[in-house]
Design a protein around this motif. Structure first.
Motif, PDB file in Angstrom:
ATOM      1  N   PRO A  72       0.826  -1.214   0.000  1.00  0.00           N
ATOM      2  CA  PRO A  72       0.000   0.000   0.000  1.00  0.00           C
ATOM      3  C   PRO A  72       0.858   1.261   0.000  1.00  0.00           C
ATOM      4  CG  PRO A  72       0.150  -0.874   2.223  1.00  0.00           C
ATOM      5  CD  PRO A  72       0.969  -1.793   1.345  1.00  0.00           C
ATOM      6  N   SER A  73       0.382   2.292  -0.656  1.00  0.00           N
ATOM      7  CA  SER A  73       1.031   3.608  -0.602  1.00  0.00           C
ATOM      8  C   SER A  73      -0.055   4.657  -0.382  1.00  0.00           C
ATOM      9  CB  SER A  73       1.812   3.895  -1.886  1.00  0.00           C
ATOM     10  OG  SER A  73       0.972   3.847  -3.021  1.00  0.00           O
ATOM     11  N   LYS A 127      -3.261   3.545  -2.794  1.00  0.00           N
ATOM     12  CA  LYS A 127      -3.011   2.676  -3.937  1.00  0.00           C
ATOM     13  C   LYS A 127      -2.409   1.376  -3.415  1.00  0.00           C
ATOM     14  CE  LYS A 127      -2.232   6.399  -7.293  1.00  0.00           C
ATOM     15  NZ  LYS A 127      -1.277   6.993  -8.273  1.00  0.00           N
ATOM     16  N   VAL A 128      -3.027   0.263  -3.780  1.00  0.00           N
ATOM     17  CA  VAL A 128      -2.551  -1.048  -3.337  1.00  0.00           C
ATOM     18  C   VAL A 128      -2.098  -1.834  -4.557  1.00  0.00           C
ATOM     19  CG1 VAL A 128      -3.094  -3.169  -2.097  1.00  0.00           C
ATOM     20  CG2 VAL A 128      -4.184  -1.024  -1.413  1.00  0.00           C
ATOM     21  N   ASP A 129      -0.818  -2.141  -4.593  1.00  0.00           N
ATOM     22  CA  ASP A 129      -0.249  -2.971  -5.659  1.00  0.00           C
ATOM     23  C   ASP A 129      -0.185  -4.396  -5.129  1.00  0.00           C
ATOM     24  OD1 ASP A 129       1.083  -4.116  -7.734  1.00  0.00           O
ATOM     25  OD2 ASP A 129       2.947  -2.990  -7.487  1.00  0.00           O
ATOM     26  N   THR A 130      -1.004  -5.275  -5.681  1.00  0.00           N
ATOM     27  CA  THR A 130      -1.109  -6.616  -5.112  1.00  0.00           C
ATOM     28  C   THR A 130      -0.967  -7.693  -6.178  1.00  0.00           C
ATOM     29  OG1 THR A 130      -2.522  -8.082  -3.798  1.00  0.00           O
ATOM     30  CG2 THR A 130      -3.629  -6.618  -5.315  1.00  0.00           C
ATOM     31  N   LEU A 131      -0.372  -8.800  -5.772  1.00  0.00           N
ATOM     32  CA  LEU A 131      -0.221  -9.981  -6.615  1.00  0.00           C
ATOM     33  C   LEU A 131      -0.898 -11.142  -5.903  1.00  0.00           C
ATOM     34  CD1 LEU A 131       1.144 -11.246  -9.176  1.00  0.00           C
ATOM     35  CD2 LEU A 131       3.071 -11.822  -7.682  1.00  0.00           C
ATOM     36  N   VAL A 132      -1.779 -11.853  -6.606  1.00  0.00           N
ATOM     37  CA  VAL A 132      -2.545 -12.915  -5.960  1.00  0.00           C
ATOM     38  C   VAL A 132      -2.422 -14.214  -6.754  1.00  0.00           C
ATOM     39  CG1 VAL A 132      -4.197 -11.201  -5.129  1.00  0.00           C
ATOM     40  CG2 VAL A 132      -4.738 -12.525  -7.182  1.00  0.00           C
ATOM     41  N   SER A 133      -2.697 -15.311  -6.061  1.00  0.00           N
ATOM     42  CA  SER A 133      -2.841 -16.619  -6.703  1.00  0.00           C
ATOM     43  C   SER A 133      -4.273 -17.086  -6.508  1.00  0.00           C
ATOM     44  CB  SER A 133      -1.878 -17.639  -6.084  1.00  0.00           C
ATOM     45  OG  SER A 133      -0.541 -17.302  -6.345  1.00  0.00           O
ATOM     46  N   LEU A 134      -4.795 -17.791  -7.493  1.00  0.00           N
ATOM     47  CA  LEU A 134      -6.159 -18.304  -7.415  1.00  0.00           C
ATOM     48  C   LEU A 134      -6.135 -19.689  -6.791  1.00  0.00           C
ATOM     49  CD1 LEU A 134      -7.412 -17.266 -10.969  1.00  0.00           C
ATOM     50  CD2 LEU A 134      -7.455 -15.940  -8.851  1.00  0.00           C
ATOM     51  N   VAL A 135      -6.882 -19.852  -5.707  1.00  0.00           N
ATOM     52  CA  VAL A 135      -6.860 -21.119  -4.972  1.00  0.00           C
ATOM     53  C   VAL A 135      -7.907 -22.089  -5.498  1.00  0.00           C
ATOM     54  CG1 VAL A 135      -7.147 -22.181  -2.692  1.00  0.00           C
ATOM     55  CG2 VAL A 135      -5.933 -19.995  -2.914  1.00  0.00           C
ATOM     56  N   ASN A 136      -9.089 -21.602  -5.802  1.00  0.00           N
ATOM     57  CA  ASN A 136     -10.172 -22.513  -6.194  1.00  0.00           C
ATOM     58  C   ASN A 136     -10.887 -22.040  -7.458  1.00  0.00           C
ATOM     59  OD1 ASN A 136     -11.411 -20.289  -5.034  1.00  0.00           O
ATOM     60  ND2 ASN A 136     -13.113 -21.481  -4.182  1.00  0.00           N
ATOM     61  N   TYR A 137     -10.128 -21.562  -8.434  1.00  0.00           N
ATOM     62  CA  TYR A 137     -10.747 -21.085  -9.674  1.00  0.00           C
ATOM     63  C   TYR A 137     -11.349 -22.253 -10.446  1.00  0.00           C
ATOM     64  CZ  TYR A 137     -11.329 -19.104 -14.315  1.00  0.00           C
ATOM     65  OH  TYR A 137     -11.851 -18.701 -15.521  1.00  0.00           O
ATOM     66  N   GLN A 138     -12.639 -22.137 -10.783  1.00  0.00           N
ATOM     67  CA  GLN A 138     -13.338 -23.174 -11.534  1.00  0.00           C
ATOM     68  C   GLN A 138     -14.076 -22.588 -12.735  1.00  0.00           C
ATOM     69  OE1 GLN A 138     -15.864 -25.045  -8.628  1.00  0.00           O
ATOM     70  NE2 GLN A 138     -14.175 -26.106  -7.620  1.00  0.00           N
ATOM     71  N   GLY A 139     -13.553 -21.467 -13.230  1.00  0.00           N
ATOM     72  CA  GLY A 139     -14.203 -20.801 -14.346  1.00  0.00           C
ATOM     73  C   GLY A 139     -14.122 -21.589 -15.640  1.00  0.00           C
ATOM     74  N   ARG A 140     -14.958 -21.210 -16.582  1.00  0.00           N
ATOM     75  CA  ARG A 140     -15.045 -21.914 -17.860  1.00  0.00           C
ATOM     76  C   ARG A 140     -14.249 -21.234 -18.963  1.00  0.00           C
ATOM     77  NH1 ARG A 140     -21.613 -22.684 -17.325  1.00  0.00           N
ATOM     78  NH2 ARG A 140     -21.551 -24.347 -15.748  1.00  0.00           N
ATOM     79  N   LEU A 182     -11.897  -8.769  -9.849  1.00  0.00           N
ATOM     80  CA  LEU A 182     -11.286  -8.975  -8.532  1.00  0.00           C
ATOM     81  C   LEU A 182     -10.843  -7.651  -7.917  1.00  0.00           C
ATOM     82  CD1 LEU A 182      -9.096 -12.183  -9.049  1.00  0.00           C
ATOM     83  CD2 LEU A 182     -11.288 -12.005  -7.872  1.00  0.00           C
ATOM     84  N   SER A 183     -10.260  -6.774  -8.732  1.00  0.00           N
ATOM     85  CA  SER A 183      -9.799  -5.473  -8.231  1.00  0.00           C
ATOM     86  C   SER A 183     -10.953  -4.661  -7.669  1.00  0.00           C
ATOM     87  CB  SER A 183      -9.101  -4.687  -9.347  1.00  0.00           C
ATOM     88  OG  SER A 183      -7.948  -5.345  -9.796  1.00  0.00           O
ATOM     89  N   GLU A 184     -12.073  -4.673  -8.376  1.00  0.00           N
ATOM     90  CA  GLU A 184     -13.239  -3.915  -7.924  1.00  0.00           C
ATOM     91  C   GLU A 184     -13.775  -4.477  -6.610  1.00  0.00           C
ATOM     92  OE1 GLU A 184     -15.945  -0.925  -7.797  1.00  0.00           O
ATOM     93  OE2 GLU A 184     -14.243  -1.163  -9.167  1.00  0.00           O
ATOM     94  N   SER A 185     -13.760  -5.806  -6.484  1.00  0.00           N
ATOM     95  CA  SER A 185     -14.230  -6.421  -5.248  1.00  0.00           C
ATOM     96  C   SER A 185     -13.315  -6.075  -4.074  1.00  0.00           C
ATOM     97  CB  SER A 185     -14.311  -7.937  -5.422  1.00  0.00           C
ATOM     98  OG  SER A 185     -14.780  -8.558  -4.245  1.00  0.00           O
ATOM     99  N   SER A 243     -10.152   7.546  -1.116  1.00  0.00           N
ATOM    100  CA  SER A 243     -10.237   7.062  -2.495  1.00  0.00           C
ATOM    101  C   SER A 243      -9.250   5.906  -2.625  1.00  0.00           C
ATOM    102  CB  SER A 243      -9.916   8.172  -3.496  1.00  0.00           C
ATOM    103  OG  SER A 243      -8.616   8.691  -3.285  1.00  0.00           O
ATOM    104  N   ILE A 244      -9.725   4.816  -3.201  1.00  0.00           N
ATOM    105  CA  ILE A 244      -8.954   3.577  -3.232  1.00  0.00           C
ATOM    106  C   ILE A 244      -8.709   3.154  -4.675  1.00  0.00           C
ATOM    107  CG2 ILE A 244      -8.778   1.228  -2.330  1.00  0.00           C
ATOM    108  CD1 ILE A 244      -9.188   3.354  -0.168  1.00  0.00           C
ATOM    109  N   GLU A 245      -7.489   2.743  -4.954  1.00  0.00           N
ATOM    110  CA  GLU A 245      -7.141   2.176  -6.254  1.00  0.00           C
ATOM    111  C   GLU A 245      -6.389   0.873  -6.017  1.00  0.00           C
ATOM    112  OE1 GLU A 245      -4.177   3.099 -10.040  1.00  0.00           O
ATOM    113  OE2 GLU A 245      -4.904   4.768  -8.810  1.00  0.00           O
TER     114      GLU A 245
END
Length: 376
Positions: A255-256, A271-284, A300-303, A352-354
């Motif tokens: 965060p900054s 501003k949050v610069d984030t890197l994530v891994s998907l644990v249970n992605y089951q998308g098509r 995901l960013s909006e959430s 304000s969040i980004e």
């Protein structure tokens, strides 16, 4: 002494102090000695306990200090002063708040009859390693409690389940009294869980959050590395066809903050610069395609943005400042800074969040190897 619980009662003497001390025997898994004393202060309860048992108690092995919710809301500076009078105090001990009373929490019987003090220490250690609810030590808590423009946050606990009543041993003495006031024995809970974050303003508890809010708040605080965060998304047959929930692992979150004073109101840009891994992605859809991954990262960013905003507004509405936003104002706008008014000013703050989000290892597929049945 491995754990201390402090509760506040409306009638005098106001304190109900619970001490947990180990029982010296060969079976080290047995429950500890749990005693509660009515007193006018923690120091008096400590003296009563030492006199009643003719044991020399100390805080050198202290693991956890637990404040009941009402005691925390009344203010804990007197209790902290009594603790820090002891030169052998273990300042690395954890501080926690429990919903309900500390006495009920400390008379629980954890799984397999473990010692409750050690059980809570292990639980909070795991929370620290897993970063799902980083605990606060006495040293950090006292420092933040006394620093203007900065407040403490502590782990919020609660007992769960129930089992046969196991009332603690209770004693009184002149000036301390027994268990007067109808506190009752109640039902002993059989386990303990972390349910959120307790937010402080100075020496008083001013509000609590859910565990989910605490995790989003930690993204803004910069303490969310290795989090497993469950996100609730809108139904979408492309990315969440079977469930609207997805779990992500926070690989990095930086965060900054920027601070402005607009029309006499502090405004904070995060501003949050984030890197994530998907644990249970089951998308098509195939996330290795740029158009798909970019759309999913936007969702995901909006959430995350909504979750962080809600958590910040909730905590700031308490007048609590665990991030230390007041320190930003004090340094950058010294003429605006007023430590006596900061609690009320913080409640009017805007945000304000980004969120800049990246997904790690999109192209990896997990292959399961199932054992074949043995031939006869």
């Amino acid at each position: 002494m491995v754990a201390v619980g402090v509760d506040y009662l409306p009638e005098s003497p106001h304190y109900l102090v619970t001490f947990v001390a180990p029982i010296a025997d060969e079976d080290r898994s047995q429950s500890s000695r749990v005693q509660s004393f009515r007193s006018t202060s923690l120091a008096e309860a400590f003296a009563i306990a030492s006199h009643a048992d003719a044991h020399v108690y100390s805080y050198g092995k202290l693991l956890v200090v637990v404040f009941g919710e009402e005691a925390a809301r009344q203010g804990v500076s007197a209790v902290m002063n009594d603790l820090f009078k002891h030169t052998d105090l273990r300042v690395e001990s954890y501080v926690a708040v429990t919903l309900g009373t500390a006495r009920k929490l400390l008379t629980t019987i954890p799984a397999e009859g473990q010692r409750v003090g050690l059980f809570m220490k292990d639980m909070l250690d795991r929370a620290k390693m897993q970063q799902d609810s980083p605990p606060t030590t006495l040293e950090i808590f006292s420092s933040r409690m006394m620093t203007p423009g900065m407040d403490a946050s502590t782990t919020l606990l609660t007992p769960i389940g129930s089992t046969d009543p196991r009332p603690p041993e209770e004693r009184g003495a002149d000036g301390g009294g027994g268990d007067r006031g109808g506190t009752g024995q109640g039902t002993t809970a059989e386990d303990i869980q972390i349910v959120g974050m307790a937010s402080w303003q100075g020496d008083r508890l001013v509000g609590t959050t859910t565990l989910s809010q605490q995790q989003y708040f930690s993204l803004a605080q910069g303490t969310s590395h290795d989090f497993l965060v469950q996100i609730l998304l809108k139904p979408d047959p492309r990315f969440v066809p079977e469930t609207s929930r997805i779990i992500i692992a926070i690989e990095r979150a930086k965060p900054s903050w920027e601070t402005q004073i607009i029309a006499g109101v502090p405004h904070f840009s995060l501003k949050v610069d984030t890197l994530v891994s998907l644990v249970n992605y089951q998308g098509r859809v195939d996330l290795t395609k740029d158009e798909n991954s970019e759309e999913f990262m936007r969702i995901l960013s909006e959430s995350l943005k909504q979750g962080i905003t809600d958590a910040l507004l909730t905590v700031s509405s308490f007048g609590s400042d665990p991030i230390g936003l007041g320190q930003f104002v004090r340094v950058q706008y010294p003429t605006f800074w007023n430590p006596k008014m900061w609690t009320e000013v913080l409640k009017t703050a805007t945000f304000s969040i980004e969120v800049k989000l990246g997904i790690k290892r999109i192209g990896i597929h997990i292959t399961r190897f199932e054992p074949k049945e043995k031939m006869p």
